[in-house]
Every structure is written in C-alpha cells, then in structure tokens.
Design an enzyme around this catalytic site. Structure first.
Site, PDB file in Angstrom:
ATOM      1  N   GLU A  94     -13.382   5.561  24.596  1.00  0.00           N
ATOM      2  CA  GLU A  94     -14.319   5.909  25.662  1.00  0.00           C
ATOM      3  C   GLU A  94     -14.999   4.612  26.065  1.00  0.00           C
ATOM      4  O   GLU A  94     -15.937   4.147  25.406  1.00  0.00           O
ATOM      5  CB  GLU A  94     -15.331   6.948  25.155  1.00  0.00           C
ATOM      6  N   CYS A 128     -22.486   4.850  31.111  1.00  0.00           N
ATOM      7  CA  CYS A 128     -21.107   4.619  31.564  1.00  0.00           C
ATOM      8  C   CYS A 128     -20.763   5.477  32.773  1.00  0.00           C
ATOM      9  O   CYS A 128     -19.883   5.118  33.560  1.00  0.00           O
ATOM     10  CB  CYS A 128     -20.120   4.873  30.426  1.00  0.00           C
TER      11      CYS A 128
END
Length: 322
Positions: A94, A128
C-alpha cells in the site's frame, strides 16, 4: 495503518510481527500492549519488533514468516518487494498516491471545492488518498480557484492543542523540507501561487501553510510527484477526455474522484478509463472497512480491508472427494 492489516491477519489465523516506522516506537509498543490485554488472544500473537531497517531482511526471510504487508513510499515498497520475492513470500503493498479529482464541465463546482479542500487538508495533507491533483474544466477554472482560495484562507495553521486550529504540523523536519523544495521547483517551472507557498517562519514545529498553486502542466516535475503536505494543485482540462488523459498520466493509481451531475457519465469514466483502485463520485475518497482498499501502478498491489483484504494472507486449498 496497523489495525488495517493486523485485524484481518489475526482473525484469519495468523500471528503478526510489526516493524514500525522509526519515529513511532512508543505507538508500536502501546499497540502490542493493547492486543495483549485481550484475554482471548494468546500472548505474543502480536509483537512489535524494535529493530533497524537493516535487520528487516532477516525477519522477512525467516521460515516462520509467510507474508509481508507494507505501507509506505513506492521506493520503500520496491525494497520490501525485492526482499520478499527473494524468499518467495506473499506481499501486499500500500504505497503512495497522487490522486486526481476530475471536476467536469457539468459539476457542482462549489460542492467540489468544499469537498476537495476538506479532503486535502486532512492530517495536514499527509494522507495517501487525499486529492493531490484537481483537474478542472477550463470554463470552471476561474470561479473554482476563487472558491478554493476563500475556503483555504479559513484554515488556521498552528498548535494542534488550540481548538481554533484547523491545520497542524507536518510529521518531521525532513517532510517539511521535501514540501518546500517541491513547491520551490514548481514555481520555477511556471506554477502560479494563489495562496501560501512559503514555510511559516518563527513557528516552533514543522508547519507549512495551506497553499494553492495553479497552471500546473505535465511539463512540470510536481505533476508526477506525490506532495505529502497541505498543497492544492490545479490543472486545466479542455474536456472530459482531456481530463481523463491528464489523470492517467500519473505513475500512481490509488484513489480518484469525479464530480459531475451526470452520474451515468461519471460511472462510465470510472469503469472504462480511470486508472485507479478506488474511484468515488461526487464525494471524497475514503477508507471503509467493508470495502477493499488498494491501488494499481506505482501505488502497489494487493488489498487491505473487506473480503479481499481478509483473504490476502490465507492459502487456497482444493480438496476433491470421489
């Protein structure tokens, strides 16, 4: 971030070893203590490892370790993937993102402005999945930018302990330096600052003010980078197809947003063209435990959360009975 991978891993029958970021050993030990307070979970099933990056290789290659889940930069993800690949271990990555939000010609641009600012300023831009590139139809660009500037001007930057503060500091001196350098280079390449753009002098801490920069083009380095701070970048699009093209030019592919009153058109763009693991229409990208979370391209592979995340670290076994 820890709960996102630890809970699915534990409930599917695995133990967890946590190699924390170097800045947060106290948080890692607190999490270990929290898990160990559960009387139904064996002590040691979740452990925080106080080790250096150099010693991580030994842990990954240990025969008892069956898989690795990594959250961080694309550079760090490549190193972890290399180590896991050498040991033939499953890995979920991720990584970063440079999420585009497409504000199409028929969008409710006032709603889009409020939504984009709120999402971008979350955690001082250190997320993010925050909207890092606002791709706006040319006919909306002027009023949209004015609205963005008005909203951003209300974000008071300062002490997180002060109830009037809406924007806290960045995580480290290095993080502040990185944002300052990115903005400086952007301006040199032609970016036009409409608000902010300079670190707050005299402040104790790593503060950067809410910043709005327009006239961003694919010829600029910042167009392809992830800016991990409270910086809003505006890019002009000629039409829907051009907006989609600009969105997909990024090496990242984590989240994306589309603002349009024509929901069917937005769904079509999301399904057939937009290169992202998560696409949200007329709202900001969020993480929901019920939904799988993961990206494409340099944003990594594999999923957290949802049924997909629950099954990442289990083995499929076929049993055939005559």
């Amino acid at each position: 971030q820890v709960f996102r991978f630890a809970i699915p891993a534990l409930v599917s029958g695995n133990g967890v070893l946590l190699k924390h970021a170097p800045q947060v050993p106290g948080c890692a030990l607190a999490l270990e203590s929290l898990f160990n307070q559960n009387p139904n979970m064996p002590t040691g099933l979740f452990q925080s490892l106080l080790i250096s990056h150099e010693n991580t290789k030994e842990v990954i290659q240990h025969p008892l370790v069956q898989g690795v889940s990594f959250t961080g930069s694309d550079g760090g993800g490549k190193e972890v993937a290399k180590l896991a690949g050498e040991a033939l271990k499953k890995v979920v990555l991720e990584l970063g993102g440079s999420d585009p939000y497409l504000i199409l010609e028929d969008a409710d641009w006032k709603l889009a402005a409020h939504t984009c600012v709120q999402a971008r300023m979350l955690n001082a831009g250190q997320s993010c999945i925050s909207p890092k590139r606002l791709i706006v139809h040319k006919d909306l660009k002027g009023p949209f930018e004015e609205k963005l500037r008005d909203i951003l001007s209300t974000y008071r930057c300062g002490d997180p302990g002060d109830e009037r503060t809406l924007l806290g500091p960045l995580a480290s001196r290095e993080a502040l330096k990185r944002v300052r350098v990115q903005v400086k280079h952007c301006v040199k390449e032609g970016g036009r600052v409409l608000l902010g753009g300079r670190a707050m002098e005299g402040e104790r801490g790593f503060y950067y003010p809410p910043t709005l920069i327009t006239d961003i083009t694919p010829q600029m380095g910042i167009f392809y980078q992830e800016v991990f701070g409270p910086v809003v970048l505006v890019i002009e699009a000629e039409n829907d197809e051009h907006a989609l093209q600009l969105a997909n030019m990024s090496p990242y592919g984590l989240g994306a947003g589309i603002f349009s009153r024509d929901v069917e058109k937005a769904e079509r763009l999301a399904c057939q063209g937009l290169q992202a693991g998560l696409v949200f229409i007329n709202r900001c990208v969020v993480s929901d435990p019920r939904l799988p979370f993961g990206g494409v391209k340099q944003s990594g592979f594999g999923n957290e959360l949802g049924q997909a995340g629950l099954k990442e670290f289990v083995n499929l076994k076929v049993i055939s009975l005559e």
